[in-house]
Design an enzyme around this catalytic site. Structure first.
Site, mmCIF file in Angstrom:
data_model
loop_
_atom_site.group_PDB
_atom_site.id
_atom_site.type_symbol
_atom_site.label_atom_id
_atom_site.label_comp_id
_atom_site.label_asym_id
_atom_site.label_seq_id
_atom_site.Cartn_x
_atom_site.Cartn_y
_atom_site.Cartn_z
ATOM 1 N N CYS A 59 0.859 -1.191 0.480
ATOM 2 C CA CYS A 59 0.082 -0.122 0.102
ATOM 3 C C CYS A 59 0.909 0.936 -0.325
ATOM 4 O O CYS A 59 2.266 1.157 0.598
ATOM 5 C CB CYS A 59 -0.912 -0.396 1.016
ATOM 6 N N ASP A 451 -22.488 1.242 -20.526
ATOM 7 C CA ASP A 451 -22.560 1.180 -22.640
ATOM 8 C C ASP A 451 -24.194 0.947 -23.487
ATOM 9 O O ASP A 451 -24.168 -0.611 -22.562
ATOM 10 C CB ASP A 451 -21.691 -0.039 -22.960
#
Length: 760
Positions: A59, A451
């Site tokens: 991280c 879409d």
């Protein structure tokens, strides 16, 4: 260290949490929630840099720890990090490198040399395996078995030196198997004066061992390590679809030379304004403008159009699209590094790089919780003999009991168990969520962009209407002739017509000729027929006001019309369209019921988009969008609504999917690129799974907070008992393990399928 400008920190996303880059604590897990952070191209790594893999660097906070560890080292001129690939490149003087590596090791990390940048993981390589890794699982299961064995010996065996030694040995072996990494990071943090969860775990387990609670120490460490592994595997792999995108455009191009010959050369060496030739079935290697020929181009990979587009002189073609029916020549308008496809790749990188990691509650809470626990434990050990008259041994005992009670095991375990339960429940419903971060964030969605092709619609052209225009003709015979001619063509529209008329017996066809960009011509029993588009009918001077009106009706409905004509008459009309999925209307209604606004973003023309949007129940419909424009539309929706999702199935959707706060990909028909860029994959292409994901996220959020409250509430009660009452070690064990078991049981409730979707 002169590395301030070596790599500037990635700017946080507009919706990133303000603590996303906090340096106070790090959970030490892979579950810090890092997405693919600003992957740096190999070409960007300065010459002379050495590349290292750091397996436990997961991280951004751990990146900052490494940066701080290297600050005192002189002679380092640059650092480059790829958190998704767990690699870092160091540019340093030869004399400084050993000191730099030693500083990294002292910080609790183990750098592994990768020889040089050429051996670095590719842009699409070195992704984290989402499955449980067998060696790691074997090691941790072994640690858990040893811890249980230590508990068994402690509970059943009589008091004797041999059994005591055996109990200690089993516990020590379990801790060694499960907790070495935790100890390394925890003690490294303590040496640097930083308190994080690894430090608390190291001290708590050591304390439990020192006061004779060896089985408990072993069990806590084993469970903690298993929880860490589960959460690490639940977090998403480093998503990188660059290699899949690059594979779309061919490496070579056939280019006309000054002497008129055609030579095949590398596509990345082709200059602007060069003339390139492509044959039927080949992919377009570069962007350009057609200079000779007519053909149908499948542009779905770039523009998302469901039906191939006819191209003739003056029309644009895009790299990565597929030439279908005839040879074309085109003039290159963009070099390989600047094609539409290359810009899609860049957009994916930019969108992924701009996404900041979501910090888990346990990381944020540790900034206060961990130091407070240490301070309280030290205060009990040092001050209570003076303030409350306790003996020193009694005070030390109570302080160690506090550390065992304070062990964050319940918090650490509750999150992955809850998340994994929700992920398993989602998987049963055909929803693959690539990590707990996206599960937690989906509840915040205010808008979802979708879409059209392959997402709202089936993604395949289908014959939706056929009509006989010559009343004097025999319908069965005319439709049979149309089916026979269409069956000879490879054009997707012709295939749809042939499939729609499959019940008609085929007739013998002769003298079949393709008319690029217009249709086909054929003969049957000596009579000539044409099967083609509106343009062909105009060329044949067969259009009439009535026919024009009929064509306009179909075109407004978003259909592609093909006409069969012979001689001086149009005989039949065939309308082909991409049909809406059965689940789309219900999905849109569910989204609105959840307070989420659906929006359609498509590369298709406005008329087709509007027709499909109206049918699906979507008010906000935007057509004629290229991938970059879809990306801009997502950014605009984020500004307007806040958290925004994107659902798609094509490569053209990948930039928008990556930019969206939560990206959904249709897994059944979706491309690998869209699926890699997405955070959630709908494996059965059922759009109702999008609102279901949001509902699941809300349930999971509720359970997570129940678990947090439960874990902290139990610990608070036993804190008071330990300090002011008569809490013993078995009570500390109950507070720790009991809280863990309760939150695990609560988290497992998410495995149940909710009643409202049980009958879908």
């Amino acid at each position: 260290m002169n590395n301030e400008n070596a790599l500037k920190p990635v700017a946080p996303h507009a919706h990133a949490h303000p603590h996303a880059a906090a340096e106070t604590t790090c959970c030490g897990h892979s579950a810090c929630g890092t997405a693919a952070v600003a992957s740096t191209d190999i070409a960007d790594i300065p010459k002379g840099s050495l590349l290292f893999r750091i397996p436990t660097m997961d991280c951004a906070v751990e990146e900052s720890e490494i940066r701080r560890a290297l600050e005192p080292v002189r002679g380092i001129s640059g650092l480059r990090f790829r958190l998704g690939e767990r690699t870092m490149a160091i540019t340093a003087e030869d004399a400084a490198l050993p000191d730099a590596l030693e500083a990294i090791r002292k910080a609790g990390f183990k750098p592994e040399p990768l020889n040089n940048a050429a051996n670095a993981p590719s842009a699409a390589g070195t992704v984290r395996d989402a499955r449980l890794m067998t060696p790691e699982l074997t090691r941790l299961v072994g640690a858990l078995v040893l811890a249980i064995a230590a508990e068994t010996v402690s509970f059943l065996a009589p008091e004797a030196v041999a059994f005591t030694v055996l109990e200690m040995a089993l516990a020590l072996a379990a801790i060694a198997l499960a907790g070495l990494d935790t100890y390394k990071k925890g003690f490294a943090a303590l040496v640097r004066g930083r308190l994080n969860i690894n430090a608390l775990m190291a001290v708590a387990v050591t304390g439990a061992f020192l006061i004779g609670q060896w089985p408990e120490a072993a069990m806590v460490m084993a469970l903690y390590a298993i929880a860490e592994m589960i959460e690490a595997r639940a977090v998403d792999r480093a998503r990188n679809a660059i290699q899949g995108l690059l594979a779309l455009a061919p490496d070579q191009a056939e280019v006309r030379q000054p002497d008129g010959r055609w030579n095949t050369v590398r596509a990345d060496t082709v200059a602007l304004d060069a003339t390139v030739r492509i044959r039927p079935g080949e992919r377009v290697p570069l962007d350009g403008v057609v200079t000779e020929g007519m053909s149908a181009i499948d542009q779905a990979p770039v523009t998302g159009e469901s039906i191939p587009v006819d191209k003739s002189v003056g029309d644009a073609v895009f790299a990565g699209t597929i030439n279908q029916t005839a040879a074309l020549e085109f003039r290159v308008t963009a070099v390989a590094a600047n094609t539409t496809l290359a810009r899609i790749i860049h957009a994916v990188e930019e969108a992924q790089g701009s996404r900041a990691p979501t910090q888990r509650f346990v990381d944020r809470f540790a900034a206060i919780y961990t130091p407070a626990v240490f301070v309280l434990a030290v205060a009990v050990a040092v001050l209570t003999p003076w303030l409350m008259g306790w003996t020193w041994m009694e005070a030390v005992y109570k302080s160690l009991v506090l550390l065992v009670i304070a062990c964050p095991c319940a918090l650490v375990i509750s999150t992955p168990v809850t998340v994994v339960s929700a992920l398993a429940s989602a998987a049963r419903r055909g929803i693959l969520i690539k990590g707990g971060t996206y599960l937690e964030e989906a509840r915040k969605l205010k808008a979802v962009a979708l879409d059209k092709t392959g997402t709202i619609t089936q993604g395949k052209p289908k014959l939706v209407e056929s009509s006989l225009l010559d009343s004097a003709a025999d319908e069965g015979e005319i439709f049979a002739i149309a089916a026979s001619i269409a069956d000879r063509s490879d054009h997707p529209v012709s295939k749809a017509i042939a499939a729609g008329l499959i019940k008609h017996e085929l007739r013998p066809i002769g003298e079949f000729t393709a008319l690029p960009g217009r249709g086909v011509q054929a003969t049957h029993e000596g009579r000539s027929y044409v099967l083609g588009n509106h343009r062909l009918m105009e060329e044949q001077k067969l259009c009439s006001p009535a026919l024009e009106a009929e064509l306009k009706r179909h075109e407004e409905a978003g259909r592609t019309v093909t006409l069969l004509a012979s001689g001086h008459a149009v005989l039949a009309l065939f309308a082909v369209a991409d049909t809406i999925k059965p689940s789309s209307q219900a999905a849109m209604a569910e989204l609105r019921a959840l307070g989420v606004t659906p929006v359609m973003l498509t590369g298709d023309n406005a008329a087709t988009a509007k027709a499909i949007g109206t049918h699906a129940g979507i008010d906000d419909v935007r057509g004629n969008l290229l991938p970059e424009e879809k990306l801009d539309a997502i950014k605009a929706l984020q500004q307007r609504y806040g958290m925004t999702g994107m659902a798609g199935d094509g490569i053209n959707d990948a930039p928008a999917i990556a930019q969206a706060d939560i990206g959904f990909a249709m897994g059944g028909a979706g491309t690998d690129t869209a699926m890699e860029a997405a955070d959630v994959v709908i494996m059965n292409d059922d759009l109702r799974r999008v609102p279901e994901t949001i509902r699941l996220s809300r349930r999971a959020h509720s359970v997570l907070w129940q678990n947090i409250t439960l874990a902290l509430g139990i610990k608070a009660v036993f804190f008071v008992l330990a300090v002011f009452g008569s809490a013993t070690m078995w009570m500390a064990v109950f507070a720790d393990m009991g809280a863990s078991l309760l939150v695990v049981a609560n988290g497992l409730r998410l495995m149940r399928t909710p009643k409202r979707v049980a009958s879908d």
